[in-house]
Design a protein around this motif. Sequence first.
Motif, PDB file in Angstrom:
ATOM      1  N   PRO A  30       0.834  -1.207   0.000  1.00 42.93           N
ATOM      2  CA  PRO A  30       0.000   0.000   0.000  1.00 42.93           C
ATOM      3  C   PRO A  30       0.871   1.260   0.000  1.00 42.93           C
ATOM      4  O   PRO A  30       1.783   1.381   0.801  1.00 42.93           O
ATOM      5  N   VAL A  31       0.578   2.170  -0.895  1.00 39.93           N
ATOM      6  CA  VAL A  31       1.342   3.409  -1.016  1.00 39.93           C
ATOM      7  C   VAL A  31       0.498   4.566  -0.496  1.00 39.93           C
ATOM      8  O   VAL A  31      -0.683   4.663  -0.781  1.00 39.93           O
ATOM      9  N   VAL A  32       1.142   5.437   0.270  1.00 38.30           N
ATOM     10  CA  VAL A  32       0.484   6.602   0.846  1.00 38.30           C
ATOM     11  C   VAL A  32       1.051   7.840   0.153  1.00 38.30           C
ATOM     12  O   VAL A  32       2.256   8.070   0.184  1.00 38.30           O
ATOM     13  N   GLU A  33       0.202   8.611  -0.511  1.00 40.69           N
ATOM     14  CA  GLU A  33       0.627   9.855  -1.150  1.00 40.69           C
ATOM     15  C   GLU A  33       0.104  11.085  -0.418  1.00 40.69           C
ATOM     16  O   GLU A  33       0.630  12.179  -0.574  1.00 40.69           O
ATOM     17  N   GLU A  80      11.424  17.825  16.514  1.00 42.85           N
ATOM     18  CA  GLU A  80      10.423  17.583  15.482  1.00 42.85           C
ATOM     19  C   GLU A  80      11.047  16.897  14.275  1.00 42.85           C
ATOM     20  O   GLU A  80      12.256  16.985  14.042  1.00 42.85           O
ATOM     21  N   ALA A  81      10.188  16.215  13.542  1.00 36.80           N
ATOM     22  CA  ALA A  81      10.609  15.504  12.333  1.00 36.80           C
ATOM     23  C   ALA A  81       9.466  15.568  11.328  1.00 36.80           C
ATOM     24  O   ALA A  81       8.295  15.583  11.709  1.00 36.80           O
ATOM     25  N   ASP A  82       9.815  15.616  10.057  1.00 42.34           N
ATOM     26  CA  ASP A  82       8.830  15.666   8.976  1.00 42.34           C
ATOM     27  C   ASP A  82       8.999  14.450   8.075  1.00 42.34           C
ATOM     28  O   ASP A  82      10.116  13.975   7.862  1.00 42.34           O
ATOM     29  N   LEU A  83       7.889  13.990   7.529  1.00 46.38           N
ATOM     30  CA  LEU A  83       7.897  12.951   6.509  1.00 46.38           C
ATOM     31  C   LEU A  83       7.098  13.466   5.324  1.00 46.38           C
ATOM     32  O   LEU A  83       5.907  13.780   5.457  1.00 46.38           O
ATOM     33  N   LEU A  84       7.752  13.569   4.180  1.00 47.01           N
ATOM     34  CA  LEU A  84       7.086  14.012   2.960  1.00 47.01           C
ATOM     35  C   LEU A  84       6.468  12.808   2.266  1.00 47.01           C
ATOM     36  O   LEU A  84       7.137  11.805   2.040  1.00 47.01           O
ATOM     37  N   LEU A  85       5.192  12.926   1.952  1.00 48.92           N
ATOM     38  CA  LEU A  85       4.460  11.835   1.307  1.00 48.92           C
ATOM     39  C   LEU A  85       4.374  12.022  -0.202  1.00 48.92           C
ATOM     40  O   LEU A  85       3.949  11.111  -0.906  1.00 48.92           O
ATOM     41  N   HIS A  86       4.769  13.180  -0.695  1.00 45.98           N
ATOM     42  CA  HIS A  86       4.670  13.484  -2.127  1.00 45.98           C
ATOM     43  C   HIS A  86       5.403  12.432  -2.946  1.00 45.98           C
ATOM     44  O   HIS A  86       6.527  12.081  -2.640  1.00 45.98           O
ATOM     45  N   GLY A  87       4.758  11.932  -3.970  1.00 41.51           N
ATOM     46  CA  GLY A  87       5.340  10.886  -4.797  1.00 41.51           C
ATOM     47  C   GLY A  87       5.035   9.493  -4.279  1.00 41.51           C
ATOM     48  O   GLY A  87       5.207   8.518  -4.973  1.00 41.51           O
ATOM     49  N   GLY A  88       4.596   9.412  -3.027  1.00 41.49           N
ATOM     50  CA  GLY A  88       4.184   8.144  -2.453  1.00 41.49           C
ATOM     51  C   GLY A  88       5.265   7.450  -1.653  1.00 41.49           C
ATOM     52  O   GLY A  88       6.419   7.400  -2.053  1.00 41.49           O
TER      53      GLY A  88
END
Length: 161
Positions: free
Chosen positions: A32-35, A128-136
């Motif tokens: 499963p991919v999350v975008e 703090e930490a960020d996770l970019l979902l762009h592109g999946g």
Amino acid sequence: MSQFIFPIRKAPLVLSLLVLFFSKWALADSLPVVESLDLLAAGKLASSAGLNVEPNRTESGSEYLSTVVHQSSSALMLLDCDNGQCGIIRFVSILDQQSIGLSIINAWNSSYRYGRVYQQTDGKVIIEADLLLHGGVTQQVVLQFLRRQNLLVESLEKMIK
């Protein structure tokens, strides 16, 4: 003429490489991919990662998920949103420690790449930490990101003591 014929003894190696390549490709398509995420989906993933989250609102009305990570008040916020679907997960933890000093903050920030630490003007220490979902990304990557925050907070607390 025999020099142009594919050597039979190398065939198993070539077939093995082809199977390996296509099995990884097929596996990647099956995960499963999350975008992007909405708050409900983020809450479900956070629960799957072992976090006990509760919906909450800032004073300005923005929604977020609150939780406790390693005895620190924490928030899971969604950024870069369009029609409720957001492309960035930000995980913020506020340590109980006050005023740890710039040398500790700089040492931690130079050692750890998955988060950042800073100190607010009121002395509160934030990680703090960020996770970019762009592109999946796969759901597994999101779950690892959510679980990692506990390790980041724990590592900073150890450095402080």
